[in-house]
Design a protein around this motif. Structure first.
Motif, short mmCIF file in Angstrom:
data_model
loop_
_atom_site.label_atom_id
_atom_site.label_comp_id
_atom_site.label_asym_id
_atom_site.label_seq_id
_atom_site.Cartn_x
_atom_site.Cartn_y
_atom_site.Cartn_z
N PRO A 107 0.82 -1.21 0.00
CA PRO A 107 0.00 0.00 0.00
C PRO A 107 0.85 1.25 0.00
CG PRO A 107 0.02 -1.00 2.18
CD PRO A 107 0.72 -1.96 1.26
N PRO A 108 0.36 2.33 -0.59
CA PRO A 108 1.13 3.57 -0.61
C PRO A 108 1.23 4.17 0.79
CG PRO A 108 -1.07 3.95 -1.44
CD PRO A 108 -0.93 2.47 -1.27
N PRO A 109 2.28 4.91 1.08
CA PRO A 109 2.41 5.51 2.41
C PRO A 109 1.34 6.59 2.64
CG PRO A 109 4.11 6.34 0.94
CD PRO A 109 3.43 5.23 0.20
N ALA A 110 0.95 6.75 3.90
CA ALA A 110 -0.06 7.75 4.25
C ALA A 110 0.56 9.15 4.20
CB ALA A 110 -0.61 7.47 5.63
N PRO A 158 -2.54 8.97 -4.11
CA PRO A 158 -2.39 9.51 -5.46
C PRO A 158 -2.45 8.44 -6.53
CG PRO A 158 -0.26 9.42 -4.36
CD PRO A 158 -1.29 9.03 -3.33
N VAL A 159 -2.86 8.87 -7.72
CA VAL A 159 -2.86 8.00 -8.89
C VAL A 159 -1.97 8.63 -9.96
CG1 VAL A 159 -5.19 7.18 -8.41
CG2 VAL A 159 -4.87 9.12 -9.95
N THR A 160 -1.47 7.80 -10.86
CA THR A 160 -0.67 8.27 -11.98
C THR A 160 -1.56 8.37 -13.21
OG1 THR A 160 1.33 7.23 -11.09
CG2 THR A 160 1.33 7.81 -13.43
N ILE A 161 -1.54 9.51 -13.87
CA ILE A 161 -2.37 9.73 -15.04
C ILE A 161 -1.46 9.92 -16.25
CG2 ILE A 161 -4.08 11.24 -16.13
CD1 ILE A 161 -5.07 11.90 -13.29
N ASN A 162 -1.54 8.99 -17.19
CA ASN A 162 -0.71 8.99 -18.38
C ASN A 162 -1.53 9.39 -19.60
OD1 ASN A 162 1.93 7.33 -17.42
ND2 ASN A 162 0.10 6.39 -16.53
N GLU A 181 -14.07 -5.52 4.41
CA GLU A 181 -14.13 -5.45 2.95
C GLU A 181 -12.85 -4.84 2.41
OE1 GLU A 181 -16.94 -3.67 -0.66
OE2 GLU A 181 -17.51 -3.35 1.43
N GLU A 182 -12.39 -5.35 1.29
CA GLU A 182 -11.25 -4.76 0.60
C GLU A 182 -11.74 -3.78 -0.45
OE1 GLU A 182 -8.52 -7.55 -1.07
OE2 GLU A 182 -8.42 -8.78 0.75
N PHE A 183 -10.98 -2.73 -0.65
CA PHE A 183 -11.29 -1.75 -1.67
C PHE A 183 -10.08 -1.59 -2.59
CE2 PHE A 183 -14.29 -0.77 1.67
CZ PHE A 183 -15.47 -0.51 0.97
N PRO A 184 -9.92 -2.51 -3.55
CA PRO A 184 -8.83 -2.35 -4.52
C PRO A 184 -8.97 -0.99 -5.21
CG PRO A 184 -9.88 -4.49 -4.75
CD PRO A 184 -10.74 -3.69 -3.83
N ARG A 185 -7.86 -0.46 -5.70
CA ARG A 185 -7.90 0.88 -6.28
C ARG A 185 -7.22 0.91 -7.63
NH1 ARG A 185 -2.89 3.52 -4.76
NH2 ARG A 185 -3.86 5.51 -5.29
N PHE A 186 -7.75 1.76 -8.49
CA PHE A 186 -7.06 2.06 -9.72
C PHE A 186 -5.87 2.96 -9.37
CE2 PHE A 186 -11.43 1.58 -11.79
CZ PHE A 186 -11.15 0.31 -12.26
N THR A 187 -4.68 2.46 -9.59
CA THR A 187 -3.48 3.22 -9.21
C THR A 187 -2.89 4.00 -10.39
OG1 THR A 187 -2.09 1.28 -9.67
CG2 THR A 187 -2.90 1.58 -7.40
N ASP A 188 -3.17 3.54 -11.62
CA ASP A 188 -2.60 4.15 -12.82
C ASP A 188 -3.66 4.18 -13.91
OD1 ASP A 188 0.72 3.97 -12.41
OD2 ASP A 188 -0.44 2.46 -11.32
N PHE A 189 -3.69 5.30 -14.63
CA PHE A 189 -4.60 5.44 -15.77
C PHE A 189 -3.79 5.81 -17.01
CE2 PHE A 189 -7.29 6.46 -12.12
CZ PHE A 189 -8.42 5.70 -12.37
N TRP A 190 -4.28 5.34 -18.17
CA TRP A 190 -3.74 5.74 -19.47
C TRP A 190 -4.93 6.20 -20.30
CZ3 TRP A 190 -2.12 1.83 -16.47
CH2 TRP A 190 -0.75 1.74 -16.18
N ILE A 191 -4.89 7.41 -20.81
CA ILE A 191 -6.04 8.01 -21.47
C ILE A 191 -5.67 8.38 -22.90
CG2 ILE A 191 -7.79 9.82 -21.35
CD1 ILE A 191 -7.09 10.09 -18.35
N ALA A 197 -6.82 1.23 -17.19
CA ALA A 197 -6.51 1.39 -15.77
C ALA A 197 -5.86 0.13 -15.22
CB ALA A 197 -7.78 1.71 -14.99
N LEU A 198 -4.95 0.33 -14.30
CA LEU A 198 -4.31 -0.75 -13.54
C LEU A 198 -4.95 -0.79 -12.16
CD1 LEU A 198 -2.06 -2.89 -13.08
CD2 LEU A 198 -0.61 -0.98 -12.29
N LEU A 199 -5.48 -1.96 -11.79
CA LEU A 199 -6.10 -2.16 -10.48
C LEU A 199 -5.13 -2.91 -9.58
CD1 LEU A 199 -9.16 -2.05 -9.11
CD2 LEU A 199 -8.94 -4.53 -9.41
N GLN A 200 -5.02 -2.45 -8.31
CA GLN A 200 -4.18 -3.16 -7.34
C GLN A 200 -4.90 -3.23 -6.00
OE1 GLN A 200 0.14 -2.68 -7.39
NE2 GLN A 200 -0.14 -0.85 -8.66
#
Length: 502
Positions: free
Chosen positions: A48-51, A96-100, A183-193, A205-208
């Motif tokens: 997981p990403p740091p807080a 944060p997410v990465t937007i490409n 409950e787990e909440f996977p997240r979209f960490t990276d997007f490519w548009i 999108a990449l889900l993790q």
């Protein structure tokens, strides 16, 4: 092509300094590359990403004061295109997410800069890191006046539909919803548009998450309605007890069927009023939503469903009297599976609520087969964000559900009984003159049904089924009703869960 940005002056004449680097290094990109990346990540434990502690101070009110500078909208200066605007991180979306941006067969990430945001008088621009990152993005219309699609938080995304009013949300996946474990909440960490063209946009999108990774492709068209094709390939890290495909999340507090819970002055408050289903065998089902006294999970078994969704069928302003939230304009959301989904169940989760700010309704498809570590799951479906179901059945549909005292008005009400009243409209009934041989076919999980009959509502095209049910005891009742004329089925099937002790 890659978008370009130009310098401009903020209100008051103060120039806004452009970031020195707008885009990061280019990397090769296509869906095969994304699939392989998701597969490789599934071989390692989730990290997981740091807080970021300071984000806890940015509550809802403060986040509303932070505005993305529209001059930095991606593709702002490309005629006929759909500009992108980016969201700032806050207490509720702190990761944060990465937007490409895709350019041919390569992609480059947008480098975060605080220059993209107007912080007003919050003073946060002096406290936050210059490398904070983005929370998500939204897609604007071609005039850049309003947005119609947004990806923000975990794997949530939503559209404003045909009437430009946001409501319920979709998610990439649901993991262990409404179980004793968290409950787990996977997240979209990276997007490519990809560069939007022709009124649509393609998003990857990449889900993790702790139990799985995934590669997603969203192809979206925006005319009056919004139609989105979703392709997902998932790689499972750990066994998953409850695996929810194509999940939807909404809010239901009360409607005309639960007047006793209407503690607010508005007659009804909900983003969705029912779950519609079209089974693999062709049956059309309507299940009105309820605000239960305790968490409830109901499973509707099926094989290769034709579709299901959370609907806002009541689109009459008078039903809500809300000219701020505009619940009558909230979109419905229908899921059309592409390909055979096999055996499983549409699962509906209803969580008690006492306010409209809580999303307390979840629905998804749960496959029958267990989901185990090392599995790969691929599925496709189409989402329709619009006012009504995309495939209207040729039978009457439920337009209202009510409950009240049993018996005949003016006479003593029999104890331990409740009257149910269901209005149907459409199909063959819409052209049928009043008659008295249309019958309600009613069944209950326990108790006895009395005084069941059907009438045509005077001056309308609606037909009304009425019946009394013995509701003695505390356990909930499951009810079922449809209309019939001889051997002909005239309506969809109404399902309902009633809680006598409330």
């Amino acid at each position: 092509m890659l978008p370009t940005f130009a310098a401009f002056a903020a209100p008051g004449g103060k120039p806004v300094v452009l970031p020195k680097t707008i885009f990061g290094a280019a990397h090769a990109f296509d869906f095969n590359w994304l699939r392989q990346r998701a597969k490789n990540l599934a071989q390692s434990p989730y990290a997981p990403p740091p807080a970021i502690d300071i984000l806890q101070s940015i509550d809802f009110d403060l986040s509303q004061k932070i505005q993305f500078r529209k001059e930095f909208s991606v593709w702002r200066d490309t005629p006929g295109h759909l500009p992108l605007r980016l969201f700032h991180l806050n207490k509720y979306v702190p990761q944060p997410v990465t937007i490409n941006i895709i350019n041919g067969r390569t992609a480059r990430p947008i480098i975060y800069s605080p220059a993209y945001f107007d912080y007003g008088n919050t003073g946060l621009d002096k406290k936050l890191s210059a490398h904070l990152g983005f929370a998500g993005f939204r897609v604007m219309d071609s005039g850049a006046e309003t947005d119609w699609l947004a990806f923000l938080g975990a794997s949530y995304f939503r559209s404003s539909g045909a009437e430009n009013q946001y409501g319920l949300s979709a998610r990439g996946i649901a993991v262990n919803t409404a179980l004793a474990t968290a409950e787990e909440f996977p997240r979209f960490t990276d997007f490519w548009i990809a560069e939007p063209t022709g009124g649509g946009v393609t998003i990857y999108a990449l889900l993790q998450g702790p139990s799985l990774t995934g590669a997603y492709k969203f192809q979206t068209q925006h005319n009056r309605n919004v139609v989105m094709d979703v392709h997902a390939e998932l790689f499972v890290r750990n066994d998953i007890s409850r695996f929810g495909m194509a999940p939807l999340t909404s809010m239901y507090w009360y409607g005309e069927n639960e007047r006793s819970q209407a503690v607010d002055w508005r007659p009804e408050i909900h983003d969705s009023d029912g779950l519609a289903m079209w089974t693999g065998k062709g049956e059309r089902i309507w299940r009105p939503l309820v605000d239960p006294p305790s968490l409830q999970t109901n499973s509707f078994m099926d094989t290769n469903p034709k579709g299901f969704g959370l609907m806002q069928r009541d689109r009459n302003f008078d039903s809500y009297q809300d000219d701020g939230a505009f619940y009558n304009r909230r979109p419905s959301l229908w899921i059309e599976p592409r390909g055979a989904w096999g055996d499983g169940a549409v699962q509906l989760v209803e969580i008690p609520t006492d306010d409209e700010v809580h999303d307390n309704i979840v629905v998804y498809w749960q496959p029958k087969d267990a989901v185990k570590s090392g599995d790969t799951r691929t599925f496709d479906y189409r989402l329709y964000w619009q006012d009504d179901e995309p495939f209207i059945p040729n039978v009457a549909r439920v337009v209202a559900t009510r409950e009240g005292r049993a018996g005949v008005p003016g006479r003593p009400s029999p104890p331990n009984k409740t009257k149910f009243v269901i209005d149907f409209e459409g199909g063959a009934l819409s052209q049928m003159a009043a008659r008295f041989d249309v019958t309600p076919v009613v069944s209950v999980s326990r108790g006895k049904v009395d005084n069941a009959y059907v009438i045509k509502v005077v001056g309308t095209s609606r037909w009304r089924a009425l019946f009394d049910v013995d509701t003695d005891g505390k356990d909930p009742l499951d009810l079922r009703c449809y209309l019939r004329l001889g051997d002909q089925t005239l309506s969809e099937t109404w399902l309902y869960q009633y809680f006598p002790n409330t």
